[in-house]
Write an enzyme that holds these catalytic residues in place. Structure first.
Site, PDB file in Angstrom:
ATOM      1  N   GLY A 164       0.812  -1.202   0.000  1.00 30.36           N
ATOM      2  CA  GLY A 164       0.000   0.000   0.000  1.00 30.36           C
ATOM      3  C   GLY A 164       0.853   1.263   0.000  1.00 30.36           C
ATOM      4  O   GLY A 164       0.401   2.313   0.436  1.00 30.36           O
ATOM      5  N   GLU A 200      13.402  -2.948  -6.725  1.00 30.53           N
ATOM      6  CA  GLU A 200      12.670  -3.067  -7.986  1.00 30.53           C
ATOM      7  C   GLU A 200      13.069  -1.928  -8.899  1.00 30.53           C
ATOM      8  O   GLU A 200      13.417  -0.842  -8.431  1.00 30.53           O
ATOM      9  CB  GLU A 200      11.149  -2.937  -7.737  1.00 30.53           C
ATOM     10  CG  GLU A 200      10.485  -4.230  -7.392  1.00 30.53           C
ATOM     11  CD  GLU A 200       8.974  -4.108  -7.239  1.00 30.53           C
ATOM     12  OE1 GLU A 200       8.427  -2.997  -7.425  1.00 30.53           O
ATOM     13  OE2 GLU A 200       8.364  -5.123  -6.936  1.00 30.53           O
ATOM     14  N   HIS A 208      -2.278   2.334 -12.730  1.00 29.79           N
ATOM     15  CA  HIS A 208      -2.582   1.224 -11.820  1.00 29.79           C
ATOM     16  C   HIS A 208      -3.794   0.497 -12.400  1.00 29.79           C
ATOM     17  O   HIS A 208      -4.878   1.065 -12.469  1.00 29.79           O
ATOM     18  CB  HIS A 208      -2.893   1.773 -10.424  1.00 29.79           C
ATOM     19  CG  HIS A 208      -3.371   0.744  -9.451  1.00 29.79           C
ATOM     20  ND1 HIS A 208      -2.835   0.590  -8.197  1.00 29.79           N
ATOM     21  CD2 HIS A 208      -4.340  -0.192  -9.551  1.00 29.79           C
ATOM     22  CE1 HIS A 208      -3.455  -0.396  -7.579  1.00 29.79           C
ATOM     23  NE2 HIS A 208      -4.376  -0.879  -8.382  1.00 29.79           N
ATOM     24  N   LYS A 237      -7.190   5.633  -3.360  1.00 31.04           N
ATOM     25  CA  LYS A 237      -7.861   5.765  -4.650  1.00 31.04           C
ATOM     26  C   LYS A 237      -8.984   6.784  -4.530  1.00 31.04           C
ATOM     27  O   LYS A 237      -9.644   6.868  -3.487  1.00 31.04           O
ATOM     28  CB  LYS A 237      -8.408   4.405  -5.087  1.00 31.04           C
ATOM     29  CG  LYS A 237      -7.286   3.419  -5.367  1.00 31.04           C
ATOM     30  CD  LYS A 237      -7.781   1.997  -5.507  1.00 31.04           C
ATOM     31  CE  LYS A 237      -6.590   1.060  -5.654  1.00 31.04           C
ATOM     32  NZ  LYS A 237      -6.950  -0.341  -5.353  1.00 31.04           N
ATOM     33  N   GLU A 287       1.137  -6.446  -6.337  1.00 29.93           N
ATOM     34  CA  GLU A 287       0.569  -7.004  -5.107  1.00 29.93           C
ATOM     35  C   GLU A 287      -0.731  -7.718  -5.431  1.00 29.93           C
ATOM     36  O   GLU A 287      -1.334  -7.462  -6.467  1.00 29.93           O
ATOM     37  CB  GLU A 287       0.209  -5.877  -4.112  1.00 29.93           C
ATOM     38  CG  GLU A 287       1.396  -5.196  -3.485  1.00 29.93           C
ATOM     39  CD  GLU A 287       1.001  -4.041  -2.569  1.00 29.93           C
ATOM     40  OE1 GLU A 287      -0.159  -3.972  -2.119  1.00 29.93           O
ATOM     41  OE2 GLU A 287       1.878  -3.201  -2.313  1.00 29.93           O
ATOM     42  N   ASN A 289      -4.521  -8.356  -3.508  1.00 30.19           N
ATOM     43  CA  ASN A 289      -5.410  -8.121  -2.367  1.00 30.19           C
ATOM     44  C   ASN A 289      -6.368  -9.294  -2.243  1.00 30.19           C
ATOM     45  O   ASN A 289      -7.063  -9.630  -3.194  1.00 30.19           O
ATOM     46  CB  ASN A 289      -6.204  -6.837  -2.569  1.00 30.19           C
ATOM     47  CG  ASN A 289      -5.292  -5.644  -2.715  1.00 30.19           C
ATOM     48  OD1 ASN A 289      -4.327  -5.511  -1.975  1.00 30.19           O
ATOM     49  ND2 ASN A 289      -5.573  -4.806  -3.677  1.00 30.19           N
ATOM     50  N   ARG A 291      -9.223  -9.770  -0.681  1.00 32.11           N
ATOM     51  CA  ARG A 291     -10.467  -9.317  -0.058  1.00 32.11           C
ATOM     52  C   ARG A 291     -11.372  -8.741  -1.130  1.00 32.11           C
ATOM     53  O   ARG A 291     -10.943  -8.542  -2.264  1.00 32.11           O
ATOM     54  CB  ARG A 291     -10.152  -8.202   0.946  1.00 32.11           C
ATOM     55  CG  ARG A 291      -9.447  -7.021   0.262  1.00 32.11           C
ATOM     56  CD  ARG A 291      -9.414  -5.744   1.075  1.00 32.11           C
ATOM     57  NE  ARG A 291      -8.981  -4.613   0.269  1.00 32.11           N
ATOM     58  CZ  ARG A 291      -7.721  -4.228   0.075  1.00 32.11           C
ATOM     59  NH1 ARG A 291      -6.752  -4.901   0.644  1.00 32.11           N
ATOM     60  NH2 ARG A 291      -7.437  -3.199  -0.697  1.00 32.11           N
ATOM     61  N   VAL A 294     -13.014  -1.831  -2.078  1.00 30.27           N
ATOM     62  CA  VAL A 294     -13.924  -0.680  -2.085  1.00 30.27           C
ATOM     63  C   VAL A 294     -14.538  -0.500  -3.478  1.00 30.27           C
ATOM     64  O   VAL A 294     -15.738  -0.281  -3.615  1.00 30.27           O
ATOM     65  CB  VAL A 294     -13.172   0.613  -1.671  1.00 30.27           C
ATOM     66  CG1 VAL A 294     -14.090   1.827  -1.777  1.00 30.27           C
ATOM     67  CG2 VAL A 294     -12.600   0.493  -0.271  1.00 30.27           C
ATOM     68  N   ARG A 337     -15.143   8.251  -5.021  1.00 24.92           N
ATOM     69  CA  ARG A 337     -15.195   8.103  -3.565  1.00 24.92           C
ATOM     70  C   ARG A 337     -15.481   9.456  -2.940  1.00 24.92           C
ATOM     71  O   ARG A 337     -14.673  10.386  -3.066  1.00 24.92           O
ATOM     72  CB  ARG A 337     -13.869   7.569  -3.029  1.00 24.92           C
ATOM     73  CG  ARG A 337     -13.562   6.177  -3.528  1.00 24.92           C
ATOM     74  CD  ARG A 337     -12.479   5.568  -2.681  1.00 24.92           C
ATOM     75  NE  ARG A 337     -11.991   4.359  -3.289  1.00 24.92           N
ATOM     76  CZ  ARG A 337     -11.134   3.534  -2.722  1.00 24.92           C
ATOM     77  NH1 ARG A 337     -10.668   3.823  -1.514  1.00 24.92           N
ATOM     78  NH2 ARG A 337     -10.727   2.433  -3.324  1.00 24.92           N
TER      79      ARG A 337
HETATM   80  C1  MV4 Z   1       5.890   0.917  -7.608  1.00 29.97           C
HETATM   81  C2  MV4 Z   1       5.887   2.132  -8.326  1.00 29.97           C
HETATM   82  C3  MV4 Z   1       6.821   2.304  -9.324  1.00 29.97           C
HETATM   83  N1  MV4 Z   1       7.718   1.336  -9.579  1.00 29.97           N
HETATM   84  N2  MV4 Z   1       6.805  -0.024  -7.926  1.00 29.97           N
HETATM   85  C4  MV4 Z   1       2.624   2.114  -4.412  1.00 29.97           C
HETATM   86  C5  MV4 Z   1       1.709   1.244  -3.645  1.00 29.97           C
HETATM   87  C6  MV4 Z   1       2.173  -0.151  -3.787  1.00 29.97           C
HETATM   88  N3  MV4 Z   1       1.036  -0.996  -4.037  1.00 29.97           N
HETATM   89  C7  MV4 Z   1       3.139  -0.136  -4.920  1.00 29.97           C
HETATM   90  N4  MV4 Z   1       3.308   1.246  -5.289  1.00 29.97           N
HETATM   91  C8  MV4 Z   1       4.115   1.593  -6.294  1.00 29.97           C
HETATM   92  N5  MV4 Z   1       5.035   0.670  -6.641  1.00 29.97           N
HETATM   93  C9  MV4 Z   1       7.682   0.208  -8.891  1.00 29.97           C
HETATM   94  N6  MV4 Z   1       8.592  -0.731  -9.158  1.00 29.97           N
HETATM   95  C10 MV4 Z   1       4.933   3.086  -8.003  1.00 29.97           C
HETATM   96  C11 MV4 Z   1       4.054   2.822  -6.978  1.00 29.97           C
HETATM   97  C12 MV4 Z   1       3.097   3.859  -6.747  1.00 29.97           C
HETATM   98  C13 MV4 Z   1       1.748   3.661  -6.967  1.00 29.97           C
HETATM   99  C14 MV4 Z   1       1.264   2.428  -7.383  1.00 29.97           C
HETATM  100  C15 MV4 Z   1      -0.065   2.230  -7.589  1.00 29.97           C
HETATM  101  C16 MV4 Z   1      -0.937   3.269  -7.394  1.00 29.97           C
HETATM  102  C17 MV4 Z   1      -0.494   4.497  -6.976  1.00 29.97           C
HETATM  103  C18 MV4 Z   1       0.842   4.704  -6.748  1.00 29.97           C
HETATM  104  C19 MV4 Z   1       1.279   5.956  -6.340  1.00 29.97           C
HETATM  105  C20 MV4 Z   1       2.609   6.139  -6.112  1.00 29.97           C
HETATM  106  C21 MV4 Z   1       3.522   5.107  -6.304  1.00 29.97           C
END
Ligand code: MV4
Length: 450
Positions: A164, A200, A208, A237, A287, A289, A291, A294, A337
């Site tokens: 998260g 990473e 996303h 979100k 990742e 989830n 569950r 929302v 939301r």
């Molecule tokens: C990342 C990324 C860029 N590159 N991983 C943020 C939450 C977590 N679920 C993983 N996240 C991110 N991982 C790599 N290798 C950017 C994010 C990220 C992000 C991801 C999904 C939705 C919103 C975000 C906002 C900022 C950073």
């Protein structure tokens, strides 16, 4: 068979689960804290049990209280909703050990996906594309330098126990790497009790996109396409939509098939969401989830599948109500939301709602526990409603959103409705030219329009 279900949650999701129970003719018990004694879920449930004072640790996170409530009311099953105990493997195990059905995945899959490194390893092994990086925790500075050179800068240091967005550090060059790793380690130890970190490739300005899945006790798994959740702020979100405006049918089919194959191999049970970053036409798993989320209603609106009903039927041992060939995309849905927060700063502003008039009409759904006279308590998340619009295509859904948000009356407390209206009107939203950083970069621009 499930005859009585205990809802271990509050707010709109407690009501959402209650509605599914009603339609399945399952009796519903809701547990609540003293802060939620006058809630709509308590009013509408067949039975309610007060499980403690407002702080979540003493109520919605207190597994013993919840199990005791299930015991005394004679419930057969427990639905955790989202948040609170929803992704707590120990809780899921306790529920089953006490002879109740847990409406959710198997505890071992909750545990697996809670460990970000094991989750990634497993998904890669099962043929799902993952972000390039260290294959597991990095042990030494030398190893980190080697891995980072290999994948190329910028890199991201992530906590194994994070998720998260918590415990992440961007590193632009080798000079910053060792210090960033040490800092991330210390923060991870302090925050999660687990100092392990991994590396990473840092993807800049990704979208996303997440895939909804359902698996039953008979080994069947289906996907219900994707949701695009690129409009976020500080990992919260704000707007979600389906289908994603950036995928074509071929890309959609390809990622869906890979996810289903992986979940079928795992024997995944219940509802789940596989999250990806999407960049230049490529998916990278981040990742999963384990569950209901929302934003599940956008998927319900474009597929016609009632996900919460499916969760309960799956838990009861029923086969999925649809096979993959029967799951079709129809039109476009967008969820907004609405939170009791200052629309400029997102500072929570709990308080009493004096007037409440949600929008209606064709293609409009409002999932909310609020009403005129309701007081939003300060102890929990500030979500007061989800507005979901559905229409034949994205352009029409956006126009329906604009008119629905304009109709929505919330008086007595500030809400994010003015910000959401500005987002809908923004050229970048119309053009679907947004990424996960867009909202935060555009807050200034979104202000004068209100
Ligand atoms: C990342 C990324 C860029 N590159 N991983 C943020 C939450 C977590 N679920 C993983 N996240 C991110 N991982 C790599 N290798 C950017 C994010 C990220 C992000 C991801 C999904 C939705 C919103 C975000 C906002 C900022 C950073």
């Amino acid at each position: 068979m499930i005859r009585k279900l205990l809802i271990a949650n509050r707010g709109e999701i407690a009501l959402r689960i209650l509605r599914a129970c009603r339609e399945l003719e399952i009796a519903a018990v809701v547990v609540h804290s003293t802060a939620d004694a006058d809630s709509m879920a308590v009013r509408l449930a067949d039975e309610s049990v007060c499980i403690g004072p407002p702080p979540p640790r003493q109520s919605y996170l207190d597994a013993r209280q919840i199990l005791a409530a299930a015991e005394i009311t004679g419930a057969d099953a427990i639905h955790p909703g989202y948040g609170f105990l929803a992704e707590n493997a120990a809780f899921a195990r306790m529920v089953e050990e006490h002879g109740f059905v847990f409406v959710g995945p198997r505890p071992e899959h909750i545990e697996l996906m809670g460990d970000k490194v094991r989750a990634k390893e497993t998904m890669r092994r099962l043929g799902v594309p993952v972000v390039p990086g260290s294959d597991g925790p990095v042990q030494t500075p030398e190893e980190a330098v080697r891995v980072a050179r290999d994948i190329g800068y910028p890199v991201l240091v992530k906590a194994v126990a994070g998720g998260g967005g918590r415990g992440m550090k961007v590193v632009h060059d080798e000079g910053e790497l060792v210090a960033a790793m040490e800092l991330a380690r210390r923060e991870a130890e302090a925050g999660f009790g687990d100092p392990r970190v991994y590396l990473e490739k840092f993807l800049e300005r990704p979208r996303h996109i997440e895939i909804q899945v359902l698996g039953d006790r008979h080994g069947e798994v289906v996907h219900l396409f994707e949701r695009d959740c690129s409009i976020q702020r500080r990992h919260q979100k704000v707007v979600e939509e389906a289908p994603s405006p950036v995928l074509d049918d071929e890309a959609r089919r390809e990622i869906g098939e890979r996810v289903v194959a992986a979940m079928a191999e795992l024997g995944y049970l219940g509802a789940g969401t596989v999250e990806f970053l999407w960049k230049d036409g490529e998916f990278f798993f981040i990742e999963m989830n384990t569950r209901i989320q929302v934003e599940h209603p956008v998927t319900e609106m474009v597929t016609g599948v009632d996900l919460v009903r499916e969760q309960i039927l799956i838990a009861a041992g029923e086969p999925l109500s649809v096979d993959q060939g029967e799951v079709r995309l129809s039109g476009h849905a967008i969820e907004f939301r609405i939170t009791a927060e200052d629309p400029d700063t997102f500072v929570p502003r709990p308080g009493r709602i004096t007037h409440w008039h949600p929008p209606g009409g064709p293609g409009v759904r409002v999932d909310s526990h609020a009403f005129a006279g309701y007081t939003v308590p300060p102890f929990y998340d500030s979500l007061i409603a989800k507005l979901i619009v559905h229409d034949a295509d994205r352009g029409r859904a956006l126009r329906r959103a604009a008119r629905s948000l304009a109709e929505f009356v919330v008086d007595g407390i500030p809400s994010t409705i003015p910000l959401l209206r500005a987002i809908v009107e923004h050229e970048a939203m119309r053009a679907a030219a947004v990424d996960t950083g867009w909202l935060e970069r555009s807050m200034e621009e979104l202000r004068p329009r209100r």
